[in-house]
Write a protein that holds these residues in place. Structure first.
Motif, PDB file in Angstrom:
ATOM      1  N   SER A 149      -0.774   0.937  -5.845  1.00  0.00           N
ATOM      2  CA  SER A 149      -1.691   2.022  -6.181  1.00  0.00           C
ATOM      3  C   SER A 149      -2.139   2.806  -4.961  1.00  0.00           C
ATOM      4  O   SER A 149      -2.658   3.899  -5.085  1.00  0.00           O
ATOM      5  N   SER A 150      -1.956   2.254  -3.760  1.00  0.00           N
ATOM      6  CA  SER A 150      -2.297   3.011  -2.561  1.00  0.00           C
ATOM      7  C   SER A 150      -1.383   2.571  -1.430  1.00  0.00           C
ATOM      8  O   SER A 150      -0.605   1.629  -1.586  1.00  0.00           O
ATOM      9  N   GLU A 151      -1.496   3.237  -0.298  1.00  0.00           N
ATOM     10  CA  GLU A 151      -0.617   2.884   0.800  1.00  0.00           C
ATOM     11  C   GLU A 151      -1.349   2.966   2.126  1.00  0.00           C
ATOM     12  O   GLU A 151      -2.364   3.660   2.262  1.00  0.00           O
ATOM     13  N   GLU A 152      -0.836   2.250   3.109  1.00  0.00           N
ATOM     14  CA  GLU A 152      -1.407   2.215   4.448  1.00  0.00           C
ATOM     15  C   GLU A 152      -0.270   2.388   5.427  1.00  0.00           C
ATOM     16  O   GLU A 152       0.845   1.941   5.169  1.00  0.00           O
ATOM     17  N   ALA A 153      -0.559   2.995   6.565  1.00  0.00           N
ATOM     18  CA  ALA A 153       0.446   3.071   7.618  1.00  0.00           C
ATOM     19  C   ALA A 153       0.389   1.789   8.426  1.00  0.00           C
ATOM     20  O   ALA A 153      -0.667   1.400   8.914  1.00  0.00           O
ATOM     21  N   ILE A 159      -2.550  -8.585  -6.913  1.00  0.00           N
ATOM     22  CA  ILE A 159      -1.123  -8.730  -7.198  1.00  0.00           C
ATOM     23  C   ILE A 159      -0.980  -8.986  -8.690  1.00  0.00           C
ATOM     24  O   ILE A 159      -1.577  -9.914  -9.231  1.00  0.00           O
ATOM     25  N   CYS A 160      -0.210  -8.147  -9.359  1.00  0.00           N
ATOM     26  CA  CYS A 160      -0.076  -8.247 -10.811  1.00  0.00           C
ATOM     27  C   CYS A 160       0.484  -9.609 -11.214  1.00  0.00           C
ATOM     28  O   CYS A 160       1.589  -9.972 -10.804  1.00  0.00           O
ATOM     29  N   PRO A 161      -0.256 -10.393 -11.992  1.00  0.00           N
ATOM     30  CA  PRO A 161       0.210 -11.729 -12.367  1.00  0.00           C
ATOM     31  C   PRO A 161       1.453 -11.712 -13.258  1.00  0.00           C
ATOM     32  O   PRO A 161       2.261 -12.630 -13.218  1.00  0.00           O
ATOM     33  N   GLY A 175      -3.874  -1.847  -2.233  1.00  0.00           N
ATOM     34  CA  GLY A 175      -4.506  -1.776  -3.547  1.00  0.00           C
ATOM     35  C   GLY A 175      -3.872  -2.756  -4.509  1.00  0.00           C
ATOM     36  O   GLY A 175      -3.764  -3.941  -4.242  1.00  0.00           O
ATOM     37  N   GLU A 176      -3.416  -2.222  -5.651  1.00  0.00           N
ATOM     38  CA  GLU A 176      -2.824  -3.051  -6.697  1.00  0.00           C
ATOM     39  C   GLU A 176      -1.314  -2.991  -6.562  1.00  0.00           C
ATOM     40  O   GLU A 176      -0.734  -1.910  -6.527  1.00  0.00           O
ATOM     41  N   ASP A 229      -6.593  -7.687   4.340  1.00  0.00           N
ATOM     42  CA  ASP A 229      -5.351  -7.365   3.657  1.00  0.00           C
ATOM     43  C   ASP A 229      -5.489  -6.044   2.922  1.00  0.00           C
ATOM     44  O   ASP A 229      -6.452  -5.848   2.197  1.00  0.00           O
ATOM     45  N   PRO A 230      -4.529  -5.126   3.085  1.00  0.00           N
ATOM     46  CA  PRO A 230      -4.608  -3.879   2.324  1.00  0.00           C
ATOM     47  C   PRO A 230      -4.367  -4.100   0.832  1.00  0.00           C
ATOM     48  O   PRO A 230      -4.775  -3.297   0.008  1.00  0.00           O
TER      49      PRO A 230
END
Ligand code: ZN
Length: 99
Positions: free
Chosen positions: A12-16, A74-76, A26-27, A69-70
């Motif tokens: 759902s989101s991102e980090e460099a 985590i989708c089960p 995110g998710e 942690d970004p």
């Protein structure tokens, strides 16, 4: 078209990352490249999940997420789907046998 069986990450989101490579945040869900939905069936376009074809989905239910942690979730369902596959590939591991 060649089908890839290795799940990648949709998040759902991102980090460099430190090396400038995008990292999921995110998710996170498992996603098979070439498909327009996640392994658990969420449509990528409607949920606005970002695709990370360069990041393999190799999370485990035993992973512990910290505040640093970004990744927050985590989708089960994706975990269960990908771990079932991994269990078939790996041989059984014995847990702490008694002496
Ligand atoms: Zn999912």
């Amino acid at each position: 078209m060649r089908m890839s069986s290795t799940p990648a990450v949709a998040a759902s989101s991102e980090e460099a990352g430190a090396d400038g490579v995008r990292q999921p945040g995110g998710e996170v869900h498992a996603w098979l490249p070439g498909q327009n939905q996640t392994v658990c069936g969420l449509p990528l376009s409607r949920t606005r999940l970002r695709r990370f074809p360069h990041v393999p989905f190799d999370y485990a239910s035993t992973d512990v997420l910290t505040e640093a942690d970004p990744v927050g979730f985590i989708c089960p369902r994706c975990l269960a789907a990908t771990q079932g596959r991994r269990r078939q590939e790996k041989s059984w591991v014995r847990h702490s046998p008694r002496p």
